[in-house]
Design an enzyme around this catalytic site. Structure first.
Site: not given
Length: 145
Positions: A35, A46, A48, A75, A138
């Site tokens: 992140n 983020h 990913e 998320c 976030d």
């Protein structure tokens, strides 16, 4: 997952949010990230998304053979990227501190494996306790009263 945890620790050391991710295709790491929203002033980086970005452009067939490792349950945005690119398996370090739409991923055919690792939980618990304002930013929420 150990590489994803390394990425999470790197992010924390840089002053960011301790979440890490690794994209693996056919057993080889093709992208790893953490992140970097704070470090880059980004709204979308983020862990990913960072791992996907660092993997660079890949053919659709590569994503369909991929595994995405992430220290924290993805998320909605990151889950959307999993669905968009057809990544068939997501391995999650923990979902005690935050649980994304794992059931939606499963309903769409993604295999979601939750490892429930204590090191991932502790990284997030300490961070949320120390920096609640960054954490809630976030995940797109206001800090609770």
């Amino acid at each position: 997952m150990d590489l994803a945890v390394e990425e999470a620790r790197t992010g924390l050391a840089e002053g960011g949010i301790p979440i890490g991710s690794v994209l693996v295709v056919d057993g080889s790491v093709v992208g790893r990230g953490h992140n970097r929203r704070v470090q880059e002033g980004s709204v979308v980086l983020h862990a990913e998304m960072d791992a996907l970005e660092r993997a660079g452009r890949l053919p659709a067939s590569a994503y369909r053979r991929a595994v995405l490792y992430t220290t924290l349950s993805p998320c909605d945005m990151c889950s959307g990227a999993v669905l968009l690119y057809g990544i068939p398996r997501v391995v999650v370090g923990e979902h005690r501190t935050f649980r994304g739409p794992e059931d939606h991923l499963r309903a769409r055919g993604v295999e979601v494996i939750v490892q429930d690792r204590d090191d991932c939980v502790e990284l997030m618990r300490r961070f949320i306790e120390d920096r609640p304002e960054l954490w809630f930013e976030d995940i797109g929420e206001d800090v609770p009263d």
